[in-house]
Design a protein around this motif. Sequence first.
Motif, PDB file in Angstrom:
ATOM      1  N   ASN A   1       0.836  -1.271  -0.359  1.00 32.89           N
ATOM      2  CA  ASN A   1      -0.032   0.331  -0.158  1.00 32.89           C
ATOM      3  C   ASN A   1       0.766   1.405  -0.204  1.00 32.89           C
ATOM      4  O   ASN A   1       2.094   1.776   0.400  1.00 32.89           O
TER       5      ASN A   1
ATOM      6  N   ARG B   1      -4.412   1.500  -1.576  1.00 34.62           N
ATOM      7  CA  ARG B   1      -3.896   0.454  -2.750  1.00 34.62           C
ATOM      8  C   ARG B   1      -4.472   0.659  -4.434  1.00 34.62           C
ATOM      9  O   ARG B   1      -5.708   0.993  -4.605  1.00 34.62           O
ATOM     10  N   THR B   2      -3.217   0.052  -5.022  1.00 36.37           N
ATOM     11  CA  THR B   2      -3.784   0.997  -6.425  1.00 36.37           C
ATOM     12  C   THR B   2      -3.759  -0.235  -7.178  1.00 36.37           C
ATOM     13  O   THR B   2      -3.604  -1.140  -7.195  1.00 36.37           O
ATOM     14  N   GLU B   3      -3.874  -0.229  -8.747  1.00 35.48           N
ATOM     15  CA  GLU B   3      -3.735  -1.251  -9.451  1.00 35.48           C
ATOM     16  C   GLU B   3      -2.255  -1.442  -9.526  1.00 35.48           C
ATOM     17  O   GLU B   3      -2.125  -2.885  -9.634  1.00 35.48           O
TER      18      GLU B   3
ATOM     19  N   ALA C   1      -9.078  -1.998  -5.375  1.00 36.61           N
ATOM     20  CA  ALA C   1      -7.996  -0.953  -5.036  1.00 36.61           C
ATOM     21  C   ALA C   1      -9.146   0.050  -4.459  1.00 36.61           C
ATOM     22  O   ALA C   1     -10.272   0.245  -4.424  1.00 36.61           O
TER      23      ALA C   1
END
Length: 375
Positions: A38, A75-77, A123
Motif C-alpha cells: 500500500n 491500494r492502487t492497480e 483498489a
Amino acid sequence: MASGFERGAVVLLLDLDTVARHERVDAFQHALDLSVPNDVEHEDPDAELHARFDMWRVGAVDLVEVHSTGFQVRRTEKHLRSLRERPVVSVSLQTGGTGRVEFGGRQQFLGPDDVYVQHEVCARTYGWSGSGASQAVLIDAERLGLPVESVVEAGFRLRASPMYDLVLGHLRGLWRDPALLEADPGAPALSDATVGLVRALLVSAAHDPGDPPVRVAMDDTLLTRILAYLRRHLTEPDLTPERVAAEHAMSRRHLYAVLGRAGISLEQWLIEQRLERARALLASPSYRGLTVAAVAARCGFGSASHFTRRFRAAYGLTPREWRRHAENEAVAKASLVLSRAAGPLAFVPAVSSADAAVLVPGPAGDVPPPESDRG
C-alpha cells in the motif's frame, strides 16, 4: 475440577512504541507490506506516531486489531500486481475514531455500528484522522466462495440485509475475548460459523430477498442463526421454543427438526449453556457478592431450587460448594504467585479469599454486581 479455560497467545505484529522515532514511518510501511503493498500517508509524519497491530488465530480465520494515530493507506492497480497467492476478505469494525473509505468513486464514513467488508483484490483508500482503532476478521477469499463482484456490490448495501444486526452482534462477540476463543476446542466450528454468516450477509445484501442465492444462503446458515439468537437471549426466562420459531419464521416442529439434525435438544442445550454461565459467575471474584438466587436469575433460571438441583446433577457440587472450591483455588494460586515473587527462602503468609479477589482478577469484562443483588 477445572475452574477456568486455557488462553491462546496474541501475536504482536507491530508496536511503534518499541521503535525509534525516526524509524517509525518505515516500520509502519513494512508491517503493512508483509500482507499487501500500500501507499501510506500519515496525518502528521512529523509528530510522534503510535501504532500497535495484534493478531489472534481462531480456527481458520485471523483476527487483527489495530490502534494507530491518523493515517491513510491507498491500494492502487499497481499494488494489486503484488497480491499474495491466497487473497483475503476483511470484515472490519471501527472501534475508535471515524473511519473513511473511498472505493469506485464512492465514499463511506465508518462508525461503531458499521460493518465494513473489503476484498483484497480491489483498489481502495482507507484510514482515519486522529487516534483510531479497528478490529478485522480476515477470511480466505477462496473459502468464502463468492465472486469479487458480489463482495464489492454487497459492501455498500450491508445494512439492507436482515442479517446485518445478527452478523454485527456475532463479530462483537468474537472480539470480547479472542485469546480465550483461540484456545477453545470449538474454535474450528466457530470459524466455520463465522464464514457462513459473513457469506450469507454478503449474498443477502447483493441480491433481492427472493433470489435463489439468498434463499440458499439463508437455508445454509439457519442453524447458525438459530444458535446465535439463542446465545444472544440466553439469560431471558421467556426464551421459549415458540418465540425462537416465530423469530425465524418457522414452525415449532421445523425448529426441532433443524436442531435435531445437528444432535441438539433445545431444552437441554439451554440448560447446559445457562449452567456454564452460572458456573463462571460463581467462580468469579467480581461476582462473589451475588447470592445463589441472584446468579440463578441472571442466568435465566426462574427458581433457585431448580437451579441448584440442575447444577448439582451436572457438576456433582451445589452452587455454594462450587463457589467455595473456586475461592480455594484462587487462594492457592495467589499464594503461589506470592511465593514465586518472594523467592525460595522467603516466608509467605496465608492469603485470605478477600485478598485473592484482588490478586486474582475475574474474567475480562467482569463488572461487580449492583448492591441490590448482593447477599
